[in-house]
Scaffold this active site. Structure first.
Site, PDB file in Angstrom:
ATOM      1  N   SER A   1       0.881  -1.245   0.098  1.00  0.00           N
ATOM      2  CA  SER A   1       0.199   0.012   0.029  1.00  0.00           C
ATOM      3  C   SER A   1       0.948   1.163  -0.084  1.00  0.00           C
ATOM      4  CB  SER A   1      -0.755  -0.055   1.182  1.00  0.00           C
ATOM      5  OG  SER A   1      -1.436   1.237   1.368  1.00  0.00           O
TER       6      SER A   1
ATOM      7  N   TYR B   1      -2.100  -0.404  10.693  1.00  0.00           N
ATOM      8  CA  TYR B   1      -2.065  -1.032   9.462  1.00  0.00           C
ATOM      9  C   TYR B   1      -1.050  -0.856   8.320  1.00  0.00           C
ATOM     10  CZ  TYR B   1      -3.788  -1.447   4.532  1.00  0.00           C
ATOM     11  OH  TYR B   1      -3.868  -1.902   3.086  1.00  0.00           O
TER      12      TYR B   1
ATOM     13  N   LYS C   1       1.982  -3.935   6.766  1.00  0.00           N
ATOM     14  CA  LYS C   1       2.507  -3.849   5.433  1.00  0.00           C
ATOM     15  C   LYS C   1       3.724  -3.816   5.262  1.00  0.00           C
ATOM     16  CE  LYS C   1      -1.553  -4.729   3.387  1.00  0.00           C
ATOM     17  NZ  LYS C   1      -1.938  -5.962   2.877  1.00  0.00           N
TER      18      LYS C   1
HETATM   19  P1  NAD Z   1     -11.093  -7.243   1.286  1.00  0.00           P
HETATM   20  O1  NAD Z   1     -11.597  -7.158   3.004  1.00  0.00           O
HETATM   21  O2  NAD Z   1     -12.315  -6.882   0.378  1.00  0.00           O
HETATM   22  O3  NAD Z   1     -10.456  -8.342   0.901  1.00  0.00           O
HETATM   23  C1  NAD Z   1      -9.471  -9.185   1.832  1.00  0.00           C
HETATM   24  C2  NAD Z   1      -9.995 -10.737   1.808  1.00  0.00           C
HETATM   25  O4  NAD Z   1      -9.148 -11.385   2.697  1.00  0.00           O
HETATM   26  C3  NAD Z   1     -11.497 -10.638   2.396  1.00  0.00           C
HETATM   27  O5  NAD Z   1     -12.001 -11.616   1.477  1.00  0.00           O
HETATM   28  C4  NAD Z   1     -11.072 -11.413   3.578  1.00  0.00           C
HETATM   29  O6  NAD Z   1     -12.414 -12.352   4.006  1.00  0.00           O
HETATM   30  C5  NAD Z   1      -9.895 -12.214   3.403  1.00  0.00           C
HETATM   31  N1  NAD Z   1      -9.104 -12.572   4.688  1.00  0.00           N
HETATM   32  C6  NAD Z   1      -8.761 -11.611   5.504  1.00  0.00           C
HETATM   33  N2  NAD Z   1      -8.043 -12.227   6.328  1.00  0.00           N
HETATM   34  C7  NAD Z   1      -7.747 -13.471   6.371  1.00  0.00           C
HETATM   35  C8  NAD Z   1      -7.136 -14.722   6.703  1.00  0.00           C
HETATM   36  N3  NAD Z   1      -6.422 -14.466   7.915  1.00  0.00           N
HETATM   37  N4  NAD Z   1      -7.437 -16.074   6.071  1.00  0.00           N
HETATM   38  C9  NAD Z   1      -7.922 -15.902   4.941  1.00  0.00           C
HETATM   39  N5  NAD Z   1      -8.612 -14.967   4.349  1.00  0.00           N
HETATM   40  C10 NAD Z   1      -8.538 -13.772   5.056  1.00  0.00           C
HETATM   41  O7  NAD Z   1      -9.995  -5.998   1.093  1.00  0.00           O
HETATM   42  P2  NAD Z   1      -9.595  -5.396  -0.391  1.00  0.00           P
HETATM   43  O8  NAD Z   1      -9.933  -3.954  -0.645  1.00  0.00           O
HETATM   44  O9  NAD Z   1     -10.008  -6.415  -1.369  1.00  0.00           O
HETATM   45  O10 NAD Z   1      -7.966  -5.470  -0.028  1.00  0.00           O
HETATM   46  C11 NAD Z   1      -7.095  -6.706  -0.601  1.00  0.00           C
HETATM   47  C12 NAD Z   1      -5.820  -6.526   0.075  1.00  0.00           C
HETATM   48  O11 NAD Z   1      -5.263  -5.202  -0.768  1.00  0.00           O
HETATM   49  C13 NAD Z   1      -5.542  -6.192   1.428  1.00  0.00           C
HETATM   50  O12 NAD Z   1      -4.290  -6.911   1.850  1.00  0.00           O
HETATM   51  C14 NAD Z   1      -5.419  -4.838   1.658  1.00  0.00           C
HETATM   52  O13 NAD Z   1      -4.530  -4.340   2.757  1.00  0.00           O
HETATM   53  C15 NAD Z   1      -4.682  -4.339   0.358  1.00  0.00           C
HETATM   54  N6  NAD Z   1      -5.053  -2.858  -0.029  1.00  0.00           N
HETATM   55  C16 NAD Z   1      -6.172  -2.553  -0.176  1.00  0.00           C
HETATM   56  C17 NAD Z   1      -6.491  -1.189  -0.498  1.00  0.00           C
HETATM   57  C18 NAD Z   1      -7.625  -0.805  -0.737  1.00  0.00           C
HETATM   58  O14 NAD Z   1      -8.086   0.524  -0.537  1.00  0.00           O
HETATM   59  N7  NAD Z   1      -8.690  -1.502  -1.014  1.00  0.00           N
HETATM   60  C19 NAD Z   1      -5.332  -0.060  -0.684  1.00  0.00           C
HETATM   61  C20 NAD Z   1      -3.966  -0.760  -0.591  1.00  0.00           C
HETATM   62  C21 NAD Z   1      -3.812  -2.128  -0.270  1.00  0.00           C
END
Ligand code: NAD
Ligand code: UDP
Length: 349
Positions: A127, A151, A155
């Site tokens: 991120s 958070y 990362k």
């Molecule tokens: P999201 O919450 O929709 O998806 C994450 C998925 O991981 C969910 O389906 C959740 O059920 C699953 N999960 C979480 N912990 C788990 C575990 N211990 N075991 C198995 N499954 C698990 O989030 P997203 O927006 O799709 O983000 C995906 C990734 O991208 C994350 O790592 C997030 O930190 C990163 N990210 C997201 C953003 C954003 O703005 N959405 C920005 C930068 C980075």
């Protein structure tokens, strides 16, 4: 490329589900591991509806080493795309142990299983929050890191672990080297153009775009614009918003790069995934009003703690080495968000 299996952790989530669509359409086999802690299986049913292809789903937690080991034995993936993690900044300040356990410890278990299974190719969801504060507003990959909340630190810690792992290749010449892409996302928003999958936040959204979409559809009464006295042209905060489909295409290109000669001796490299251009909160509201024809009711409110005035990506490295850049405009992003929101006013429910 085809017939390779990609193991997608967190594949039922917002970004992961869009990645599954692109992977299936590119001819990869897909195996998803998700505990459904922040998602529903319905997203994956729709991924299969969009693509007309099937994927394999394992409801499991990445911290469950026995389950993960069995899945790796069954699937023999070539690459792991690791999306699983918790992502709410505010919640991470309230519950740091939960965030470090899920994100850092969870990734440790995943990496142990990968190492023991001889699968050392990884695309990781990092991120832009890993960057430290600087006087510059356009971030390059070589900027110093310095996240300011649990958070972001989770990362950055994972990035450190992955760089250490990659560095250990030199003294472990008898195993295949680690090949790692750290993809630093700016602000992913939007939805698949079909309107079948999109972001389905629990409760009241924290982020701007889902909030605006819920005001537009009448689910929420009013948007609070957090500050109009920033040193930006209209005084509101500026971010680099990137269409989720553009974002996940960057992941497919990352697999191609990791499979190429550029990574034949291994390596761990960070890439910004952003448009390279920022929009203000008021510009987002205006785009939403013009695309949807809906008036967005908003009021100016105090600044939100921890927010910066402005930052956006320098995406030149991803262009050069991943052959990737954003294709979609702000209007595409808004139109696709609105299409998803209006077809699914209750999300996947
Ligand atoms: P999201 O919450 O929709 O998806 C994450 C998925 O991981 C969910 O389906 C959740 O059920 C699953 N999960 C979480 N912990 C788990 C575990 N211990 N075991 C198995 N499954 C698990 O989030 P997203 O927006 O799709 O983000 C995906 C990734 O991208 C994350 O790592 C997030 O930190 C990163 N990210 C997201 C953003 C954003 O703005 N959405 C920005 C930068 C980075
Ligand atoms: N923002 C806002 N009202 C909201 C949510 C966000 O004014 O209800 C602003 C926020 O201050 C920032 C921008 O919108 O300038 C993007 O915020 P978001 O939470 O979507 O992403 P982040 O700031 O975490 O990158």
């Amino acid at each position: 490329m085809s017939h390779q299996t990609i193991l997608v952790t967190g594949g039922a989530g917002y970004i992961g589900s869009h990645a599954c669509v692109e992977l299936l359409q590119a001819g990869f086999n897909v195996a998803v591991v998700d505990n459904l802690g922040n998602s529903k299986y319905e997203s994956l049913r729709r991924v299969q509806q969009i693509t007309g292809k099937t994927l394999t789903f394992y409801q499991a937690d990445i911290r469950d080493k026995a389950a993960l080991t069995e899945i790796f034995a069954k699937e023999s993936p070539s690459t792991v795309m690791h999306f699983a993690g918790l992502k709410a900044v505010g919640e991470s300040c309230e519950k740091p142990l939960l965030y470090y356990n899920n994100n850092v410890y969870g990734t440790m278990i995943l990496l142990e299983v990968m190492d023991e299974s001889n699968v050392r190719q990884l695309v990781f969801s990092s991120s832009a929050t890993v960057y430290g504060q600087t006087s510059l507003t356009q971030y390059s990959e070589d900027f110093p890191l310095g996240p300011i909340n649990p958070y972001g630190r989770s990362k950055a810690m994972i990035e450190d672990i992955l760089r250490d792992l990659s560095a250990s290749d030199k003294i472990n010449p008898n195993r295949s080297p680690w090949k790692v892409a750290l993809l630093r996302y700016f602000n992913p928003i939007g939805a698949h153009e079909s309107g079948l999958i999109g972001e389905d936040p629990n409760g009241i959204p924290n982020n701007l775009m889902p909030y605006v979409a819920q005001v537009a559809i009448g689910k929420l009464p009013q948007l609070s614009v957090f500050g109009d006295d920033y040193p930006t042209p209209d005084g509101t905060g500026i971010r680099d918003y990137i269409h989720v489909v553009d974002l996940v295409k960057g992941h497919i290109n990352a697999i191609t790069a990791l499979n190429s000669d550029a990574f034949k001796d291994g390596g761990c490299k960070a890439y910004n995934l952003g448009a390279g251009k920022g929009y203000s909160v008021l510009e987002i509201i205006a785009a939403f009003e013009s695309v949807t024809g809906q008036k967005i009711n908003y009021k100016i409110s105090p600044r939100r703690a921890g927010d910066l005035a402005e930052y956006f990506a320098n995406p030149a490295l991803a262009f050069k080495e991943l052959n990737w850049k954003v294709e979609k405009s702000l209007n595409d992003i808004v139109a696709d968000t609105w299409n998803w929101q209006s077809k699914n006013p209750q999300g996947y429910n």
